[in-house]
Write a protein that holds these residues in place. Structure first.
Motif, PDB file in Angstrom:
ATOM      1  N   GLN B 320       0.831  -1.182   0.000  1.00 16.84           N
ATOM      2  CA  GLN B 320       0.000   0.000   0.000  1.00 16.84           C
ATOM      3  C   GLN B 320       0.882   1.255   0.000  1.00 16.84           C
ATOM      4  O   GLN B 320       2.034   1.218   0.414  1.00 16.84           O
ATOM      5  CB  GLN B 320      -0.855  -0.045   1.262  1.00 16.84           C
ATOM      6  CG  GLN B 320      -1.840   1.058   1.419  1.00 16.84           C
ATOM      7  CD  GLN B 320      -2.600   0.920   2.736  1.00 16.84           C
ATOM      8  OE1 GLN B 320      -3.799   0.917   2.769  1.00 16.84           O
ATOM      9  NE2 GLN B 320      -1.877   0.785   3.816  1.00 16.84           N
ATOM     10  N   SER B 321       0.315   2.392  -0.467  1.00 16.17           N
ATOM     11  CA  SER B 321       1.137   3.598  -0.530  1.00 16.17           C
ATOM     12  C   SER B 321       1.393   4.157   0.863  1.00 16.17           C
ATOM     13  O   SER B 321       0.612   3.936   1.793  1.00 16.17           O
ATOM     14  CB  SER B 321       0.439   4.658  -1.387  1.00 16.17           C
ATOM     15  OG  SER B 321      -0.712   5.138  -0.735  1.00 16.17           O
TER      16      SER B 321
ATOM     17  N   ASP C  80      -4.201   5.201  -2.827  1.00 12.68           N
ATOM     18  CA  ASP C  80      -3.278   4.077  -2.700  1.00 12.68           C
ATOM     19  C   ASP C  80      -2.672   3.731  -4.055  1.00 12.68           C
ATOM     20  O   ASP C  80      -1.457   3.760  -4.234  1.00 12.68           O
ATOM     21  CB  ASP C  80      -4.030   2.871  -2.116  1.00 12.68           C
ATOM     22  CG  ASP C  80      -3.166   1.630  -2.089  1.00 12.68           C
ATOM     23  OD1 ASP C  80      -1.924   1.787  -2.158  1.00 12.68           O
ATOM     24  OD2 ASP C  80      -3.713   0.527  -2.003  1.00 12.68           O
ATOM     25  N   LEU C  83      -0.342   6.496  -5.514  1.00 10.69           N
ATOM     26  CA  LEU C  83       0.878   6.901  -4.809  1.00 10.69           C
ATOM     27  C   LEU C  83       1.777   5.746  -4.413  1.00 10.69           C
ATOM     28  O   LEU C  83       2.762   5.937  -3.728  1.00 10.69           O
ATOM     29  CB  LEU C  83       0.499   7.704  -3.555  1.00 10.69           C
ATOM     30  CG  LEU C  83      -0.258   9.002  -3.824  1.00 10.69           C
ATOM     31  CD1 LEU C  83      -0.700   9.641  -2.531  1.00 10.69           C
ATOM     32  CD2 LEU C  83       0.609   9.957  -4.618  1.00 10.69           C
ATOM     33  N   ARG C  84       1.416   4.544  -4.840  1.00 13.34           N
ATOM     34  CA  ARG C  84       2.247   3.400  -4.499  1.00 13.34           C
ATOM     35  C   ARG C  84       3.623   3.490  -5.127  1.00 13.34           C
ATOM     36  O   ARG C  84       3.807   4.162  -6.141  1.00 13.34           O
ATOM     37  CB  ARG C  84       1.594   2.131  -5.035  1.00 13.34           C
ATOM     38  CG  ARG C  84       0.770   1.398  -4.039  1.00 13.34           C
ATOM     39  CD  ARG C  84       0.272   0.132  -4.705  1.00 13.34           C
ATOM     40  NE  ARG C  84      -1.111  -0.100  -4.368  1.00 13.34           N
ATOM     41  CZ  ARG C  84      -1.872  -0.982  -4.992  1.00 13.34           C
ATOM     42  NH1 ARG C  84      -1.391  -1.688  -5.994  1.00 13.34           N
ATOM     43  NH2 ARG C  84      -3.106  -1.148  -4.621  1.00 13.34           N
ATOM     44  N   ARG C  89       2.271  -0.722  -8.752  1.00 16.16           N
ATOM     45  CA  ARG C  89       0.954  -0.357  -9.274  1.00 16.16           C
ATOM     46  C   ARG C  89       0.500  -1.361 -10.313  1.00 16.16           C
ATOM     47  O   ARG C  89       1.318  -1.928 -11.031  1.00 16.16           O
ATOM     48  CB  ARG C  89       1.045   1.019  -9.942  1.00 16.16           C
ATOM     49  CG  ARG C  89       1.231   2.093  -8.928  1.00 16.16           C
ATOM     50  CD  ARG C  89       1.292   3.435  -9.623  1.00 16.16           C
ATOM     51  NE  ARG C  89       2.073   4.338  -8.819  1.00 16.16           N
ATOM     52  CZ  ARG C  89       2.513   5.512  -9.232  1.00 16.16           C
ATOM     53  NH1 ARG C  89       2.275   5.905 -10.454  1.00 16.16           N
ATOM     54  NH2 ARG C  89       3.210   6.271  -8.431  1.00 16.16           N
TER      55      ARG C  89
ATOM     56  N   THR D 175       7.587  -5.095  -4.892  1.00 17.08           N
ATOM     57  CA  THR D 175       7.534  -4.239  -3.727  1.00 17.08           C
ATOM     58  C   THR D 175       8.959  -4.094  -3.243  1.00 17.08           C
ATOM     59  O   THR D 175       9.824  -4.885  -3.621  1.00 17.08           O
ATOM     60  CB  THR D 175       6.681  -4.854  -2.609  1.00 17.08           C
ATOM     61  OG1 THR D 175       7.148  -6.182  -2.368  1.00 17.08           O
ATOM     62  CG2 THR D 175       5.225  -4.898  -3.002  1.00 17.08           C
TER      63      THR D 175
END
Lengths: 208, 550, 102, 360
Positions: B320-321, C80, C83-84, C89, D175
């Protein structure tokens, strides 16, 4: 044949209000039920703006527009039916409800034609997607969402048709009177709600 | 516990006091009369029987899990069975027990009594809700035992959509249960608005009703999102529509957003009614008005609404951001403040009261204490940085068990003991009750305190086998769990005994001034011989009242 | 009676407007315009066909709450996704195109 | 003792009391500090409330069954305290925590990139320019390392308790997570997101090496890789052209041997299952069970078709044992493998592509 008042209510008006309010609460539930799909639409549209734009141009905008007009008109007839019952014109109200019902059927027929067309073009959701024109995952998500949103809406229309059929039957048998029309009111609210959802689906899926 | 035969409570000769005559229990004693009843009290009792059965099942699954975790190596089950067991435990406890627990049982039973109404607004809908619950429970359990879903109760995609086991029936079952929840919620909201007796203004509504009202708001607004989300997972698992499938451009994190938008407020569905119960019980056993009615009501509604905007704190390490992490962190703090206000208000209520140590009061003390630590560990988790370490470890497991078992379950059993005479007109043995309550509080602490430490040490959740250094804490936890199990067994035995042989309670055995005690116990069919007029505030103990304390 | 027909005329008019506007290139504004028109139509239906204007305030509150909630979820979800960390994204760096047919 | 030593002793005491593992990353002491702060505050406030509670239970115990009590409502200043005190405390903690979180989310620019691929149930670590290892991540001490984490199947979570760090591995995405380990040592890696049967066995370790030793190791690994590549370059590899020709041969074999009478290649079911997308498809078997249609199963189906029949089809296929040469079998399998349609290209099986991940 006045029905006896349920013991938990103080008056007929209060009972009718309870049904109306209950329906509004239930419709709020429905808003969030559809909301899940609208949120998914928003997120994927944000992620794949070009693909969504491209894919929506493959939808049949003429049928979509026609269906919008059909549903709006159908809604008008339901609103008129309420008005007519309030002025004790049950037979005219029955006619209005039957017309609304027929327009609902027309909507479903148009929708079916549209679905058949998409199936021919391979614009199908998820693993069944086989279009030769669209090649992006974004377009696939659009098509999937198109089927989910219109499918869920069509399910609601189908339920709404049964509701309308029931209210038309009740109206024809003279059940409704100005003092006793909670069933018609909440049935009508349901149908209008289905209309409201379509009002949002139409631009999101066909126009932009 | 099996369902209650209708006639037991009333056909016994009176021992002392007056036997309750013509209560809701003896209007029609056939099974058919129960199954077709529209009486909210009977529906509440049937719900009580059902959720207790589910609680028993979920408890057995939990004990089996704890048994397996005694050893770091596989001992009793294989990996797949273990994974299915914890899914079964989660699904049963969350959807079949905790979510319906207090609202559908005590809420159903007490709400109209407290409002001075003869029934809920939509009695037939209420019965439909019960049948949907039964049907949904059957489908869910059938799905669990037949397909053996092993995804955990969270159904995270893409595991749930690619796993080879069948998840569809379970999702269908939960979907049906969702409808049951929604119908109950609609019913309670409308009843609170439109069936109140004369004199019962919004500023007099009992605090328990406020929390049931708040809970219903959450049920009505959150459950549909779960329904659509699980439907999407089901369509993906069954037919490959792939809305959350990363290989088709879907976003698994979006699934988590939607899932937690329901499932975080769901935690408040579980805890809010418990808070309402405690508000009632604190007043009743301290013989004291609540020290701030407004604070409790505002914090109840605050939790109900702000609770919706904190879901992202389940996703601090999910990709999540950073912006969202911050926003959700702050919002989570706000929810915690409402809980803090409640705890302080309850404690203040004791000031200059007249406190009786009874089994329900022991549960209240346990509730407040455990909720405090459960809540504070939640605050700690919401600080974002420590959550990086704690996320998906036993710390989280301990945290939510402190809330759901420590708090919710204590409240449930507190309510069960408090309203037992109201429901069945008989009393349970008080000494045994206090003993079992103390046992349960300590058994609970022994079970879940070690799990906080396990989480600190880095033990991830849903682990079938684990590195050996974690064993001592696991053994302690299992020992505590068996203590808990033993405690519940005692309660089941003496409550079952009391149904038939318990002392006849009289209308108001606690001398409580909650509105529900204004009518005989058990109440007559239409709740009141004469609808009370609600001239005084709820739990007003400033004047002596004749006939109380019998 | 006339009231309902007038509302219906307005609804049809708005539908035609939104359809025609979609043919005009309005760029980034097109979705905002389309949604604004849809909202106007929905408001008409809700207030007059569904008679919310006549019902009690609590009903409007229920509906309003549900709409606010959707808006909040959508906003936070968009914040979310927008701005990830870039490669997180959707669709992510490893899934780009869909291969269909041969 | 000097203040520094006192602090270290206090840290050590609290760490052990809370069962926390050693602090092996630069972020760990910061995260633990907040942890201590919260736990100490919580315990003292909790004890105060419990003491007040007990005191009142004793002092205001019930004297008679018909007691009346005075009406008491909390004065406004007290209610304000009930609200204000927790608000201040919680937000202060949040600010401390969120600063650490932001630090965790933003890797330093000079960090060493390592690509981490999770799959059921193992971890693969790959360094720029090629070297890779399974379940063993070697990093230099005292230098920031950025992990770009992805997954090949479901969501996993890379968790090192001694670093106080974890981050989910999301399929199809990257990530990121970064850390700096100050001292050499070995630390276990666990999977924290439930990922199926062997979730609890999906373990690896981080080996923190002295910076020099790490440099030597990575240089040696690269050299090994270059040597291997050189060897491969010397002989003509089975290139793309060759594979394509094998595929064509397969198509010819399928036509010649009559396979296509029963098996379609366009996705429609005929007498036998279609070949389109058959490769690696999960098939349910007649009589229960499942199989993945890999090379082994495809070969078996040609040679001993009745052994495992796909559900919904009748066992009518004759055995081709002896009728197909090994070369023809290989060609057929290559042909079937190539018949892929709607599937999105699966994530590369040989680790991720080293495109520079933007968005630092």
């Amino acid at each position: 044949m006045e029905r006896e008042l349920a013991p938990q209510f103080a008056s007929v008006e209060q009972e009718a209000r309870a049904w109306q309010f209950g329906m509004w609460v239930f419709l709020s539930t429905e808003v969030l039920f559809f909301g899940g799909l609208f949120i998914a639409y928003g997120v994927y549209r944000f992620a794949y703006p070009q693909d969504f734009h491209l894919a929506s141009s493959h939808m049949n905008v003429w049928l979509g527009t026609a269906n919008t007009l059909v549903l709006l008109t159908s809604s008008l007839f339901v609103a008129l039916a309420l008005h007519l019952v309030r002025h004790e014109r049950s037979m005219w109200a029955t006619l209005a409800l039957v017309l609304a019902l027929l327009l609902g059927v027309v909507f479903m027929v148009f929708k079916g034609l549209e679905y058949a067309e998409h199936a021919r073009e391979g614009l199908l959701p998820g693993v069944y997607f086989a279009s030769h024109k669209l090649h992006s995952v974004g377009a696939l998500q659009f098509v999937t969402l198109y089927w989910l949103m219109t499918g869920l809406h069509a399910l609601h229309v189908t339920i709404g048709l049964f509701v309308l059929a029931w209210t038309a039957f009740q109206a024809a048998s003279g059940f409704y009177s100005p003092r006793r029309m909670a069933g018609l009111e909440i049935g009508g609210m349901y149908w209008h709600f289905v209309d409201v959802i379509w009002v949002f689906l139409y631009p999101l899926l066909y126009l932009v | 516990m099996r369902q209650l035969p209708a006639d037991e409570a009333s056909h016994q000769p009176p021992r002392d006091g007056v036997a309750p005559a013509h209560s809701y229990l003896d209007h029609g004693t056939t099974v058919w009369s129960w199954l077709t009843t529209k009486d909210h009290k009977r529906i509440g009792v049937m719900f009580l029987g059902s959720v207790l059965l589910m609680f028993f099942m979920g408890g057995v699954f939990a004990l089996l899990l704890r048994l397996e975790l005694l050893q770091p190596q596989p001992s009793f089950f294989d990996g797949l069975t273990y994974n299915r067991l914890f899914t079964l435990h989660g699904v049963t406890m969350v959807w079949l027990f905790l979510i319906p627990s207090i609202p559908t049982t005590f809420g159903n039973f007490c709400l109209p009594l407290m409002l001075g109404a003869k029934d809920l607004a939509f009695p037939r809908l209420n019965l439909a809700s019960l049948y949907l619950y039964w049907f949904g429970a059957l489908v869910t359990l059938f799905g669990m035992f037949q397909g053996g879903t092993d995804t955990g109760w969270t159904f995270y995609t893409p595991y749930s959509t690619t796993s080879s086991v069948e998840v569809l029936p379970v999702l269908v079952g939960i979907f049906i249960l969702g409808f049951s929840t929604i119908l109950t919620g609609v019913n309670f909201i409308v009843s609170t608005h439109l069936t109140r007796a004369k004199g019962l203004t919004w500023r007099r509504i009992p605090l328990f009703v406020w929390t049931i009202y708040g809970t219903s708001i959450i049920q009505v607004l959150a459950t549909p999102v779960l329904a659509i989300t699980l439907a999407l997972v089901g369509l993906d698992a069954g037919f490959g529509i792939g809305l959350f499938d990363p290989q088709r451009g879907g976003d698994p994190v979006l699934y988590q957003h939607l899932f937690w938008f329901y499932s975080h407020p769901a935690v408040y569905i579980m805890i809010l009614p418990g808070m309402g119960v405690v508000s009632e019980l604190v007043c009743a056993f301290a013989r004291k008005n609540i020290s701030s009615y407004a604070a409790i009501v505002i914090s109840t509604l605050g939790i109900a609404f702000v609770g919706f905007f904190t879901w992202g704190h389940h996703m601090f390490v999910a990709g999540q951001s950073v912006f969202d992490a911050g926003a959700f962190g702050v919002l989570s703090m706000l929810v915690a403040i409402f809980t803090a206000v409640k705890i302080l208000t309850w404690t203040t209520t004791l000031y200059r009261g007249s406190i009786a140590i009874t089994a329900p009061f022991v549960y209240v003390a346990g509730f407040i204490f455990l909720l405090f630590f459960g809540g504070m560990s939640g605050v700690a988790l919401a600080t974002t940085s420590i959550d990086i370490h704690w996320h998906d470890t036993y710390f989280v497991v301990a945290h939510f068990h402190f809330i759901m078992v420590g708090a919710s379950l204590m409240a449930f059993f507190g309510a069960l003991h408090y309203w037992f005479p109201k429901m069945f007109g008989r009393r349970y043995p008080e000494g045994l009750g206090i003993g079992a309550a103390v046992l349960i509080v300590f058994g609970f602490i022994a079970t879940f305190l070690p799990q906080f430490l396990l989480g600190n040490a880095g033990m991830p959740r849903r682990y079938f086998t684990y590195p050996e250094q974690y064993q001592p804490l696991h053994v302690t936890s299992t020992a505590g769990a068996s203590l808990l199990g033993f405690g519940f067994l005692i309660i089941a035995l003496y409550l079952a005994w009391s149904l038939r042989w318990g002392k006849v309670s009289g209308a108001n055995p606690w001398g409580s001034r909650g509105y529900e005690w204004l009518t005989p116990s058990p109440p007559p069919l239409h709740n009141f011989h004469e609808v009370p007029t609600f001239e005084r505030d709820v739990h007003d103990y400033t004047v002596p009242e004749a006939g109380h304390g019998a | 009676m006339l009231k309902y027909v007038l509302i219906w005329v307005a609804l049809i008019g708005l539908t035609v407007t939104t359809f025609l506007l979609s043919r005009v290139p309005t760029g980034d504004w097109s979705i905002a315009i389309a949604l604004a028109i849809a909202a106007a139509k929905a408001t008409l239906i809700v207030l007059f066909f569904m008679e919310l204007a006549k019902h009690r305030g609590a009903s409007a509150l229920a509906l309003g709450t549900s709409l606010v909630f959707i808006a909040v979820v959508l906003t936070l979800a968009l914040f979310d996704v927008g701005l990830r960390f870039e490669p997180t994204r959707p669709p992510g760096p490893l899934v780009q195109t869909l291969k269909v047919g041969q | 003792m000097s203040p520094l030593a006192t602090e270290a002793a206090g840290n050590d005491l609290l760490r052990r009391a809370l069962f926390l593992p050693e602090q092996a990353s630069t972020l760990a002491p910061q995260i633990d500090f907040l942890h201590y702060l919260i736990i100490v505050t919580t315990l003292s406030v909790g004890l105060t409330i419990a003491a007040a509670f007990l005191f009142m239970v004793v002092k205001y115990r019930r004297r008679s069954e018909s007691d009346t009590t005075p009406r008491f409502t909390t004065p406004l200043w007290l209610e304000a305290t009930y609200f204000g005190l927790p608000v201040t405390l919680f937000l202060a903690w949040f600010v401390i925590g969120f600063c650490d979180y932001v630090a965790f989310a933003e890797p330093p620019r000079d960090a060493l990139d390592v690509y981490v691929t999770a799959k059921q149930w193992m971890w693969k670590f790959a360094y720029p320019d090629g070297p890779a290892s399974i379940n063993e991540l070697r990093v230099p001490a005292g230098k920031p390392v950025r992990l770009l984490i992805t997954s090949r199947d479901v969501i996993h979570s890379f968790f090192v308790p001694e670093f106080r760090l974890k981050h989910d591995a999301v399929p199809g995405r990257y990530t990121q997570l970064w850390f700096e380990a100050p001292r050499p040592g070995e630390h276990p890696v666990l999977c924290a997101e439930y990922c199926g049967l062997e979730h609890s066995k999906m373990r690896a370790r981080v080996i923190v090496m002295e910076a020099n030793a790490f440099q030597d190791w990575i240089t040696a690994e690269k050299a090994k890789l270059v040597a291997d590549n050189g060897l491969r370059d010397a002989q003509p590899p089975p290139g793309a052209a060759q594979q394509a020709s094998l595929r064509e041969q397969g198509g010819a074999v399928a036509a010649r041997k009559g396979c296509l009478k029963c098996h379609s290649v366009d996705g429609t079911a005929h007498i036998g299952p279609t070949w389109r997308d058959l490769y690696l498809r999960r098939e349910r078997l007649e009589g229960g069970g499942e199989v993945i249609a890999d090379e082994a199963y495809l070969t078996e189906s040609m040679m001993d078709p009745a052994a495992r029949v796909v559900a919904g089809f009748r066992p009518v296929m004759p055995s081709y044992r002896g009728l197909l040469t090994p070369g023809e079998t290989a060609a057929l399998i290559e042909y079937i493998r190539a018949l892929r349609s709607r599937d999105v290209t699966p994530t590369p099986s040989e680790g991720p592509v080293y495109a520079p991940a933007s968005g630092r």
